[in-house]
Structures are given as C-alpha cells and as structure tokens.
Design an enzyme around this catalytic site. Structure first.
Site, PDB file in Angstrom:
ATOM      1  N   HIS A 137     -11.678  11.593  -1.345  1.00 42.36           N
ATOM      2  CA  HIS A 137     -11.493  12.904  -0.688  1.00 42.36           C
ATOM      3  C   HIS A 137     -10.850  13.937  -1.611  1.00 42.36           C
ATOM      4  O   HIS A 137     -10.862  15.130  -1.302  1.00 42.36           O
ATOM      5  CB  HIS A 137     -10.615  12.784   0.564  1.00 42.36           C
ATOM      6  CG  HIS A 137     -11.210  11.942   1.644  1.00 42.36           C
ATOM      7  ND1 HIS A 137     -12.454  12.175   2.176  1.00 42.36           N
ATOM      8  CD2 HIS A 137     -10.730  10.839   2.289  1.00 42.36           C
ATOM      9  CE1 HIS A 137     -12.722  11.260   3.097  1.00 42.36           C
ATOM     10  NE2 HIS A 137     -11.690  10.434   3.181  1.00 42.36           N
ATOM     11  N   ASP A 174     -17.702   3.783   2.312  1.00 42.23           N
ATOM     12  CA  ASP A 174     -16.525   4.036   3.152  1.00 42.23           C
ATOM     13  C   ASP A 174     -16.987   4.725   4.448  1.00 42.23           C
ATOM     14  O   ASP A 174     -17.997   5.423   4.453  1.00 42.23           O
ATOM     15  CB  ASP A 174     -15.575   4.952   2.371  1.00 42.23           C
ATOM     16  CG  ASP A 174     -14.204   5.105   3.007  1.00 42.23           C
ATOM     17  OD1 ASP A 174     -13.260   4.433   2.545  1.00 42.23           O
ATOM     18  OD2 ASP A 174     -14.070   5.914   3.952  1.00 42.23           O
ATOM     19  N   HIS A 176     -15.767   7.209   5.821  1.00 46.18           N
ATOM     20  CA  HIS A 176     -15.601   8.656   5.678  1.00 46.18           C
ATOM     21  C   HIS A 176     -16.483   9.192   4.545  1.00 46.18           C
ATOM     22  O   HIS A 176     -16.675   8.505   3.536  1.00 46.18           O
ATOM     23  CB  HIS A 176     -14.134   8.995   5.361  1.00 46.18           C
ATOM     24  CG  HIS A 176     -13.163   8.496   6.377  1.00 46.18           C
ATOM     25  ND1 HIS A 176     -12.419   7.346   6.202  1.00 46.18           N
ATOM     26  CD2 HIS A 176     -12.820   8.999   7.591  1.00 46.18           C
ATOM     27  CE1 HIS A 176     -11.647   7.158   7.271  1.00 46.18           C
ATOM     28  NE2 HIS A 176     -11.875   8.138   8.129  1.00 46.18           N
ATOM     29  N   ASP A 258     -13.472   0.635   5.793  1.00 46.14           N
ATOM     30  CA  ASP A 258     -13.079   1.138   7.117  1.00 46.14           C
ATOM     31  C   ASP A 258     -14.267   1.359   8.050  1.00 46.14           C
ATOM     32  O   ASP A 258     -14.090   1.827   9.172  1.00 46.14           O
ATOM     33  CB  ASP A 258     -12.219   2.407   6.991  1.00 46.14           C
ATOM     34  CG  ASP A 258     -12.706   3.353   5.925  1.00 46.14           C
ATOM     35  OD1 ASP A 258     -13.815   3.150   5.388  1.00 46.14           O
ATOM     36  OD2 ASP A 258     -11.971   4.319   5.610  1.00 46.14           O
TER      37      ASP A 258
HETATM   38 ZN   LIG Z   1     -12.219   6.024   4.577  1.00 45.14          ZN
END
Ligand SMILES: [Zn+2]
Length: 320
Positions: A137, A174, A176, A258
């Site tokens: 991120h 992931d 995200h 995740d």
């Molecule tokens: Zn993540």
C-alpha cells in the site's frame, strides 16, 4: 564455514530471508499487524517437512534502494518521525512507527533486494521473505495501510538497476489491492502488476479499468465470499494468460494471506490448497519466461492460524 558447506550441498532449494529486527516493529496493542504474525510464520516453517529450507538473515536495506520508489522528502520524513520511545503515526492511524520500525522496514527492503540477487545468481531455486510489515500500500510519497516502504516495488526496480533485468512482474494475491505497487508501475510498459483482491474493500482502488499505460496492470476484483473455484478460474483465464503475454524476466510475488478463509479482516475464502495451486502456477510462468525462480514477499494475513497454514502451503509449493 559450516553454513557454506551445508549450502553447497543444497544449492537449489528455497531460501528464506528473515530478521529478528522485524519483531521490533510494534504498532501497539490490538493492532492486527502484530509481531505474533511473524512468530506464527517462522514456527510453521520450523516443521520437519521444511528441514531443507536454507535460512539467511535479511541484510539492512539502504536508503538508496528505498529511493528507487519513494521520494527523498518522504524518506526523510520517515527517518525524522522515527520515535525514540512510544509511537508516531505516519497517516491517520493505520500505519504506526515504534522505535524498532525503521530497522524493521529497512530489513524488509534488504530481504527483498537480497532475494533478487540470490534468484538472479541462481543461488537459490526461489526465495521467500518472511518479513514484516507489509509494503504494497505504500506510495511514493506516503505510508498507508500498515505499509511504510514498498519492498516488492523496490525489489523490481532494484533488479532493473543492478542486474539489468528488463521486464519485471509483481503478482499480488493479498486480499487488498496493492495501490502503491500499481501506481509505481502504471506508466512503465516493462513493469507488470497483477492483483486479485476483494472489492469493494480497502483501499478502494483496483478496478478492471485501471489497466496501465500498456495493459501492464491487470486487476481482478472479487466479491466477498468468492469461492476457490471462482478464484482459480479467473486466475487461469485472465491473470496467467496476461502474465504469459507480458513474459517477465523476473517474477515477484506479493504473498498476502488475508484472503484465507480464517482471516478476520478479509471476506474471501481461499484455502491452503488455493495458495499451493497459485504458487505452482506462478512458478510455471517464471520458469517458462524468466528461466529463474520467483522472489516471494510476505504481505498481509491476520489470522495467525490462517497465516501459518497458508504460508506453509505456499512455501511447500516453492520447495516443489
Ligand atoms: Zn492485505
């Protein structure tokens, strides 16, 4: 001397980079990105089935490496906010620095770059960086979503600068979307970023329309509750063909766990078998187009049990 001898008898196995300093990043009680995550990963990889892994301490990354992605102003800000004690927030509150954070994030960068060195020198069949915190991120000029420096994106540019590798891909499973890696790669046709992630979800980026300057960005948004079958079919039908067309000279994996069915933050339901499957598929592409192993870098994963078993499945696949 002994470690050199033992390495020479297993020249082409999976190499793990990790460092005790990665436990020293302590974002505070109740923060999901806890030191216990790394403990769970390392404990899983100490099982007898992983006895053939080779282990190396992650070297310190350098600010020169960090500046391959991040602006000098941002790097200075991180350095100057590094606290002597207590905590400092780098953003609205997700991304926290403790006194040990700066070394931890530099070890993450050092592991990723050393992993590139090892794979390109054919010193290892492939590499897994068991480091924290995650990085995907982090943008050029800001921390975000638990991430300070973007070690996967840094490793890609490091491979180009130091080793003269031309085309580098990062594939990210992931839960995200890796907004930071996407923005670093968006305008460069020789960099590929492919992500499957839950949508709608944090950080809000990662639509199919975000496709880069040369279709070098491939986003596969998945709805909450998405099954293994749907995950595998969209990866097989969309991601893997796009990656083969791009034909990377080096493949880096942003390996977050995740999306695991046990994860308390994510809403996808990936299984350990899914992580084994996608790892083998990505290794096949790397072997075809890059003729070298993959560099895999730990990103998220917030169920200690799901993180441990997902990572074990991933590393089991890496070991062949
Ligand atoms: Zn993540």
């Amino acid at each position: 001397m002994q470690s050199i001898l033992s390495e020479s008898t297993h020249p082409m196995t999976t190499l793990i980079y990790t460092h005790a300093a990665c436990f020293g990043h302590i974002p505070g009680p109740h923060h999901p990105e806890s030191p216990e995550r790394l403990q769970a990963v390392l404990q899983a990889l100490k099982a007898p089935e992983f006895a053939d892994l080779r282990w190396r301490d992650a070297p310190m990354g350098t600010f020169e490496q960090v500046r391959l992605i991040h602006t000098p102003q941002y790097v200075k800000r991180v350095e100057s906010l590094s606290p002597q004690d207590g905590y400092r927030a780098l953003d609205a509150g997700d991304t926290i620095m403790s006194p040990g954070t700066l070394e931890a994030v530099l070890r993450c960068v050092g592991a990723a770059c050393a992993g590139v060195d090892a794979v390109l020198a054919n010193e290892a069949a492939n590499v897994f960086c068991a480091t924290r915190p995650c990085g995907h991120h982090a943008e050029a000029d800001r921390a975000m979503g638990f991430c300070v420096f973007n070690q996967a994106a840094i490793a890609a540019l490091y491979a180009r600068q130091v080793h003269g590798v031309r085309r580098v891909a990062v594939v990210d499973f992931d839960v995200h979307h890796g907004n930071g890696t996407q923005s670093a790669f968006f305008d460069d046709p020789d960099l590929f970023y492919g992500s499957c992630h839950q949508s709608p979800f944090f950080p809000g980026t990662g639509s199919r329309q975000e496709s880069g300057v040369a279709n070098n960005i491939v986003n596969i948004p998945l709805s909450a509750g998405c099954s293994s079958a749907r995950f595998r079919s969209t990866m097989a039908d969309e991601m893997l063909p796009a990656l083969r067309r791009f034909a990377p000279d080096l493949l880096i994996i942003s390996a977050g766990f995740d999306a695991h069915q046990l994860d308390p933050l994510g809403g996808l339901r990936f299984t350990d078998d899914d992580y084994h499957w996608i790892t083998r598929e990505l290794m096949d592409v790397a072997e075809e187009t890059a003729q070298c192993g993959v560099v895999s870098i730990l990103e998220g994963g917030y169920s200690l049990e799901g993180l441990a078993s997902g990572t074990a499945a991933h590393v089991r696949a890496l070991m062949g």
